[in-house]
Structure formats: C-alpha cells, structure tokens
Design a protein around this motif. Structure first.
Motif, PDB file in Angstrom:
ATOM      1  N   PRO A 288       3.942  11.856   3.689  1.00 53.28           N
ATOM      2  CA  PRO A 288       3.341  13.147   4.055  1.00 53.28           C
ATOM      3  C   PRO A 288       3.918  14.255   3.182  1.00 53.28           C
ATOM      4  O   PRO A 288       5.132  14.362   3.019  1.00 53.28           O
ATOM      5  N   ILE A 289       3.047  15.065   2.608  1.00 53.46           N
ATOM      6  CA  ILE A 289       3.496  16.120   1.694  1.00 53.46           C
ATOM      7  C   ILE A 289       2.801  17.429   2.058  1.00 53.46           C
ATOM      8  O   ILE A 289       1.568  17.471   2.151  1.00 53.46           O
ATOM      9  N   LEU A 290       3.583  18.459   2.255  1.00 51.59           N
ATOM     10  CA  LEU A 290       3.046  19.802   2.501  1.00 51.59           C
ATOM     11  C   LEU A 290       3.523  20.733   1.394  1.00 51.59           C
ATOM     12  O   LEU A 290       4.730  20.838   1.136  1.00 51.59           O
ATOM     13  N   LEU A 291       2.591  21.401   0.741  1.00 49.24           N
ATOM     14  CA  LEU A 291       2.894  22.337  -0.337  1.00 49.24           C
ATOM     15  C   LEU A 291       2.305  23.690   0.060  1.00 49.24           C
ATOM     16  O   LEU A 291       1.082  23.864   0.071  1.00 49.24           O
ATOM     17  N   ILE A 292       3.163  24.630   0.394  1.00 51.51           N
ATOM     18  CA  ILE A 292       2.696  25.864   1.024  1.00 51.51           C
ATOM     19  C   ILE A 292       3.156  27.083   0.229  1.00 51.51           C
ATOM     20  O   ILE A 292       4.353  27.283   0.028  1.00 51.51           O
TER      21      ILE A 292
ATOM     22  N   ASN B 289      -4.681  26.155   8.288  1.00 49.93           N
ATOM     23  CA  ASN B 289      -4.039  25.127   9.105  1.00 49.93           C
ATOM     24  C   ASN B 289      -4.151  23.791   8.386  1.00 49.93           C
ATOM     25  O   ASN B 289      -5.258  23.320   8.111  1.00 49.93           O
ATOM     26  N   ALA B 290      -3.010  23.176   8.069  1.00 50.61           N
ATOM     27  CA  ALA B 290      -2.985  21.882   7.384  1.00 50.61           C
ATOM     28  C   ALA B 290      -2.217  20.877   8.248  1.00 50.61           C
ATOM     29  O   ALA B 290      -1.021  21.056   8.487  1.00 50.61           O
ATOM     30  N   GLU B 291      -2.901  19.831   8.701  1.00 47.59           N
ATOM     31  CA  GLU B 291      -2.280  18.813   9.552  1.00 47.59           C
ATOM     32  C   GLU B 291      -2.574  17.434   8.972  1.00 47.59           C
ATOM     33  O   GLU B 291      -3.650  17.196   8.421  1.00 47.59           O
ATOM     34  N   GLN B 292      -1.619  16.510   9.123  1.00 47.69           N
ATOM     35  CA  GLN B 292      -1.828  15.169   8.593  1.00 47.69           C
ATOM     36  C   GLN B 292      -1.042  14.139   9.379  1.00 47.69           C
ATOM     37  O   GLN B 292       0.027  14.434   9.929  1.00 47.69           O
ATOM     38  N   GLU B 293      -1.604  12.911   9.413  1.00 43.76           N
ATOM     39  CA  GLU B 293      -0.943  11.785  10.077  1.00 43.76           C
ATOM     40  C   GLU B 293      -1.221  10.522   9.262  1.00 43.76           C
ATOM     41  O   GLU B 293      -2.373  10.188   8.998  1.00 43.76           O
ATOM     42  N   SER B 294      -0.159   9.806   8.870  1.00 44.64           N
ATOM     43  CA  SER B 294      -0.287   8.562   8.110  1.00 44.64           C
ATOM     44  C   SER B 294       0.584   7.500   8.764  1.00 44.64           C
ATOM     45  O   SER B 294       1.792   7.709   8.946  1.00 44.64           O
TER      46      SER B 294
ATOM     47  N   THR C  21      -0.300  27.579   9.536  1.00 45.25           N
ATOM     48  CA  THR C  21       0.151  26.517  10.433  1.00 45.25           C
ATOM     49  C   THR C  21       0.082  25.200   9.680  1.00 45.25           C
ATOM     50  O   THR C  21      -0.902  24.939   8.979  1.00 45.25           O
ATOM     51  N   ALA C  22       1.117  24.376   9.813  1.00 47.18           N
ATOM     52  CA  ALA C  22       1.120  23.093   9.106  1.00 47.18           C
ATOM     53  C   ALA C  22       1.984  22.098   9.861  1.00 47.18           C
ATOM     54  O   ALA C  22       2.966  22.471  10.513  1.00 47.18           O
ATOM     55  N   GLY C  23       1.610  20.808   9.767  1.00 47.14           N
ATOM     56  CA  GLY C  23       2.398  19.769  10.426  1.00 47.14           C
ATOM     57  C   GLY C  23       2.033  18.400   9.891  1.00 47.14           C
ATOM     58  O   GLY C  23       0.972  18.211   9.309  1.00 47.14           O
ATOM     59  N   HIS C  24       2.955  17.443  10.091  1.00 48.97           N
ATOM     60  CA  HIS C  24       2.665  16.090   9.625  1.00 48.97           C
ATOM     61  C   HIS C  24       3.414  15.067  10.466  1.00 48.97           C
ATOM     62  O   HIS C  24       4.416  15.368  11.118  1.00 48.97           O
TER      63      HIS C  24
ATOM     64  N   SER D  32       0.839  -1.210   0.000  1.00 46.31           N
ATOM     65  CA  SER D  32       0.000   0.000   0.000  1.00 46.31           C
ATOM     66  C   SER D  32       0.862   1.243   0.000  1.00 46.31           C
ATOM     67  O   SER D  32       1.955   1.275   0.560  1.00 46.31           O
ATOM     68  N   ILE D  33       0.323   2.272  -0.657  1.00 49.31           N
ATOM     69  CA  ILE D  33       0.909   3.609  -0.645  1.00 49.31           C
ATOM     70  C   ILE D  33      -0.122   4.545  -0.038  1.00 49.31           C
ATOM     71  O   ILE D  33      -1.278   4.575  -0.473  1.00 49.31           O
ATOM     72  N   PHE D  34       0.260   5.285   0.985  1.00 54.16           N
ATOM     73  CA  PHE D  34      -0.609   6.294   1.592  1.00 54.16           C
ATOM     74  C   PHE D  34       0.016   7.666   1.358  1.00 54.16           C
ATOM     75  O   PHE D  34       1.082   7.964   1.900  1.00 54.16           O
ATOM     76  N   ASN D  35      -0.649   8.478   0.561  1.00 54.09           N
ATOM     77  CA  ASN D  35      -0.199   9.847   0.317  1.00 54.09           C
ATOM     78  C   ASN D  35      -1.126  10.816   1.059  1.00 54.09           C
ATOM     79  O   ASN D  35      -2.332  10.819   0.816  1.00 54.09           O
ATOM     80  N   GLY D  36      -0.553  11.607   1.937  1.00 57.33           N
ATOM     81  CA  GLY D  36      -1.308  12.663   2.617  1.00 57.33           C
ATOM     82  C   GLY D  36      -0.773  14.008   2.172  1.00 57.33           C
ATOM     83  O   GLY D  36       0.409  14.316   2.407  1.00 57.33           O
ATOM     84  N   ILE D  37      -1.611  14.800   1.509  1.00 54.44           N
ATOM     85  CA  ILE D  37      -1.138  16.041   0.901  1.00 54.44           C
ATOM     86  C   ILE D  37      -1.936  17.231   1.427  1.00 54.44           C
ATOM     87  O   ILE D  37      -3.160  17.275   1.303  1.00 54.44           O
ATOM     88  N   GLY D  38      -1.239  18.173   1.992  1.00 46.01           N
ATOM     89  CA  GLY D  38      -1.850  19.435   2.390  1.00 46.01           C
ATOM     90  C   GLY D  38      -1.298  20.551   1.507  1.00 46.01           C
ATOM     91  O   GLY D  38      -0.081  20.760   1.456  1.00 46.01           O
ATOM     92  N   LYS D  39      -2.171  21.242   0.799  1.00 50.14           N
ATOM     93  CA  LYS D  39      -1.750  22.302  -0.126  1.00 50.14           C
ATOM     94  C   LYS D  39      -2.398  23.611   0.309  1.00 50.14           C
ATOM     95  O   LYS D  39      -3.631  23.709   0.380  1.00 50.14           O
ATOM     96  N   ILE D  40      -1.585  24.589   0.621  1.00 47.33           N
ATOM     97  CA  ILE D  40      -2.084  25.910   1.013  1.00 47.33           C
ATOM     98  C   ILE D  40      -1.743  26.897  -0.095  1.00 47.33           C
ATOM     99  O   ILE D  40      -0.575  27.184  -0.354  1.00 47.33           O
ATOM    100  N   GLU D  41      -2.779  27.415  -0.753  1.00 40.50           N
ATOM    101  CA  GLU D  41      -2.590  28.338  -1.863  1.00 40.50           C
ATOM    102  C   GLU D  41      -2.269  29.750  -1.354  1.00 40.50           C
ATOM    103  O   GLU D  41      -2.586  30.111  -0.219  1.00 40.50           O
ATOM    104  N   HIS D  42      -1.649  30.524  -2.231  1.00 42.02           N
ATOM    105  CA  HIS D  42      -1.346  31.915  -1.897  1.00 42.02           C
ATOM    106  C   HIS D  42      -2.641  32.689  -1.597  1.00 42.02           C
ATOM    107  O   HIS D  42      -3.615  32.605  -2.339  1.00 42.02           O
TER     108      HIS D  42
END
Length: 435
Positions: A363-367, A343-348, A373-376, A327-337
């Motif tokens: 875990p992927i954060l694109l800010i 607030n983008a938070e994720q747990e995998s 606020t963001a965390g993973h 399995s592949i688990f992708n967690g993506i939080g994207k915060i646009e300009h």
C-alpha cells in the motif's frame, strides 16, 4: 541470460499492414512514428518483478479468424461467457484478429451509440477515434511496449455513448485467441459523453498451454462531466501467453469510473490499472481479484491520482496464490497539490495456499495536500488452521473447507462487482483454477 525484446517487424511491414486494412493516413503515420520510437525506448520496470527473461517478441501478428452467423455456432467453452437464454444484442466477438460476430440494438444505434471493432471505427469514425487514441489516457512513448502496441495494434473495440444517453443493458466484447500463437495487440476505447452512462464487459480467452503467444493490450476509458462508466473484465489467457495489459481511465467533473477486474491469466502477467480524477467531485473504485497457480509471476498495480477537489478513489485487491505462483499487488493513492478534500482509500490482501507460493501487498500513499482523507490496509498470509479445523470438525472435508475459506476471502471483492455476468464468470473461473 537477459532476453532482449527485439522488433520483429519493420517499417515496410507496418506500412503494408496499415494500407491493407485501409486505415486513415494519420493512423499509418502514427504506427510508423511509434515503431521508430520503440527502437530507443526501454522496457517497463514493474516494481519488484523482473521481466528481463519474459518473451515479448515471439508471436504471429496477423492471424485471421472465421466469422459466425449466430452465437449458437460458438464452441461451448466460449458460450459459457454469454447469456445464451437472454441473448445480448450488444455484442462484439473477435476471433484471433478478425471480427467473427457483432450486433447492436437498433434503438441504441438510433441514439448515436457506437459499439464496433476498432478497424471499422477507424474507417467510419476516423475523427472520433483520433480524438481519443493514445491521447489523454496512455502515451505512445511511455516505454517500449506502449510504442510497440501503437505500431502493431491488430484488434480491439471502440465504444462511444453520446451526451445524455443512458444504457441499461451491458455492452460486451469477447476476445478469443483461437490460434495458439496469435498475438493480441488489442486497443479498447470507451467514451461516455456528458450525462451519459454505460456498463461494458470484456472477456479474454485462450487455450495455448504449451505454444507461446503475446498479449499487449491498452485500454482507454474517458468519462466526461457527470458521466458514469462501469467497466468489467475477466482475463483468462492460458499459460502460454505472456501478458502486458494497461488500463487507464480519465474522469472529469462529477464523473465516475468503476473497474471490476478478474485477473485469471495462467501465464506471466503485468497489469496496470490507473485512473486520473481530473474533475472536482470525480470518483473511481478499482476492484481486482486474482488467482495464481503453477510457476507464474504476476505484477498488479492499481493507482488512482487525484487532481480534482473532493475527488474520491478506492482500491480493493484480493489475490489467492497456490503451488509456486508469485504475485505483487501495488495499491497507490496519489493526491496532487490543490486536490483539497480528496479521499484516497485502499485495501490489498493476499492468501497463500502452498508453501512455495509467494505474495506481496504494497500500500502506497503519496500526498501533496494537507486537507485530505487517506487510509490503507494490507495483509499477506496462509489459510488459518483454526478456521480449517473448525470446519473439518463439523464433518466438512479438507478440500471443501479450503474451498469455503477461499470463497469467503474473495467474497469482499466478488460481491462488490455489480455486473451479474462478470460475477458469475469470475466464480466459475475461480472454481476451475483453485480446484
């Protein structure tokens, strides 16, 4: 050898299929347009998962199912997904590609609530369906599978809750693939107008362990200003069904969309769960639990894109892999300009029970904004031998000790699911898959 996804049906078939179902002209034209597009579009390319050998073009497209007069006429393996003692009046059961049973409480009907199969909705609420169908959430031309879905859609439900209507009881849909080779091209639309709220629960069920079938599912969830949608699902396709499921949400100002997904398929699966937080103060919480076994391959992507100021997005994914499943688990939080104060938070987390099992948590954060606020958090590992030894030293068998560890691992996701029926179904399916 690469398996090409050919188009198994032509323009004449699609035109005839639409006309036989007495669909509005716009729907027929949309199907034909999508079929033309499918010829030139590529297959999706999920991260770290090759689907070149997956069979997406071998199935029966139009398979009818018999209707039933009462839910008591359902087989026991379908009844377990229903509360048989406290009968839910708000229910649609799809058997293959036909509606076997549907009901809606008269009080909700009087308030303008719609809960019906997608074909009835196309005939009786054509303009309303057209307003949302493959518009704001999913686009026809994203890739070959979204185009084929639009051309060959053969089932699904339409849920609509008018402005200022709050529904306390869950609305439920059961999609029962009775024919082992029947294709499930379901389209589900859930709309909550301003200041409304609802809980929707769906179940996908099949028993085709050997025969091959395809599920190509698109769901569009739209929460208008200050609306609240709680979406729950237990997907339980058997090993013979190759699954592509695309669940999208759009949340406007002060709106909330919560996803509670039990991904329990036994066949190869690609699942996308993407939410766009368009409005200021919008909110989404995407919770997923999965159990993989056998030699199946799974790819799960949960993505929340922030456009609105002070929007909040949370992703929680827990998976258990056994035997040679991967399995592949992708967690993506994207915060646009412009999405200030977002607030983008994720747990995998992935737990592997066997030497040959494989798991990957990304875990992927694109800010693109500063004031956020963001965390993973992410982890992949095996059963802790110290925990196992501790439990066994207390007189607990190895199988029961593993069972307790697994339930403890999945509990952070399962216990967060606020829908009793989904939580109970998930627990039962997990028990069946792990032991």
């Amino acid at each position: 050898m690469t398996v090409e996804t050919k188009l198994p049906y032509d323009q004449d078939y699609v035109r005839s299929f639409s006309e036989n179902r007495k669909e509005p002209e716009w729907m027929k034209e949309l199907r034909l347009q999508a079929l033309d597009l499918a010829e030139g579009l590529e297959m999706p390319k999920p991260d770290k998962t090759s689907i070149k050998r997956w069979k997406f073009d071998d199935y029966k497209h139009d398979v009818a199912g018999e209707s039933i007069n009462s839910i008591n006429d359902l087989p026991e393996d379908i009844q377990v997904f229903l509360d048989m003692e406290n009968h839910n009046e708000n229910l649609v059961i799809q058997r293959n590609q036909s509606v076997a049973y549907k009901s809606l409480a008269s009080g909700l009907e009087e308030k303008g609530v719609i809960l019906t199969d997608i074909q009835t909705a196309l005939q009786e609420h054509s303009d309303l369906v057209r307003r949302y169908y493959m518009k704001d959430a999913v686009q026809i031309d994203e890739h070959k599978l979204t185009a084929l879905h639009t051309a060959l859609m053969n089932g699904g439900v339409f849920v609509y809750v008018p402005k200022n209507v709050q529904i306390e009881e869950p609305l439920q849909a059961i999609f029962w693939q009775e024919d082992p080779e029947a294709a499930t091209f379901n389209h589900v639309i859930v709309v909550a107008e301003e200041n409304s709220s609802l809980t929707y629960v769906e179940n996908y069920i099949s028993q085709n362990k050997e025969e091959h079938a395809v599920a190509n599912i698109v769901t569009e969830v739209i929460a208008h200003d200050n609306a609240n949608i709680n979406f729950g699902s237990v997907d339980n396709f058997a090993a013979g069904t190759t699954v592509y499921v695309n669940r999208r949400g759009v949340a406007y100002r002060d709106a909330r969309i919560e996803w509670n997904l039990g991904q329990m398929n036994d066949g190869n699966t690609v699942s996308e769960n993407i939410t766009h937080l368009i409005g200021d103060n919008s909110y989404s919480y995407a919770k997923t639990v999965s159990v993989g076994r056998g030699d199946q391959s799974q790819n799960y992507t949960a993505k929340i894109v922030h456009f609105g100021k002070q929007s909040e997005g949370f992703i929680l994914q827990h998976g258990v892999m056994k035997e040679s499943a991967s399995s592949i688990f992708n967690g993506i939080g994207k915060i646009e300009h412009g999405a200030t104060k977002a607030n983008a938070e994720q747990e995998s987390r992935v737990l592997m029970l066997s030497r040959d099992a494989r798991g990957d948590a990304n875990p992927i954060l694109l800010i693109d904004e500063d004031d956020v606020t963001a965390g993973h958090a992410a982890s992949v590992g095996r059963v802790d031998p110290v925990q196992l030894y501790y439990l066994m030293s207390r007189g607990i068998s190895q199988q029961e000790a593993e069972r307790l560890i697994i339930h403890g691992f999945l509990a952070p996701v399962v216990k967060e699911i606020p829908i009793d029926a989904v939580r109970e179904q998930l627990t039962e399916v997990i028990e069946r898959k792990v032991y």
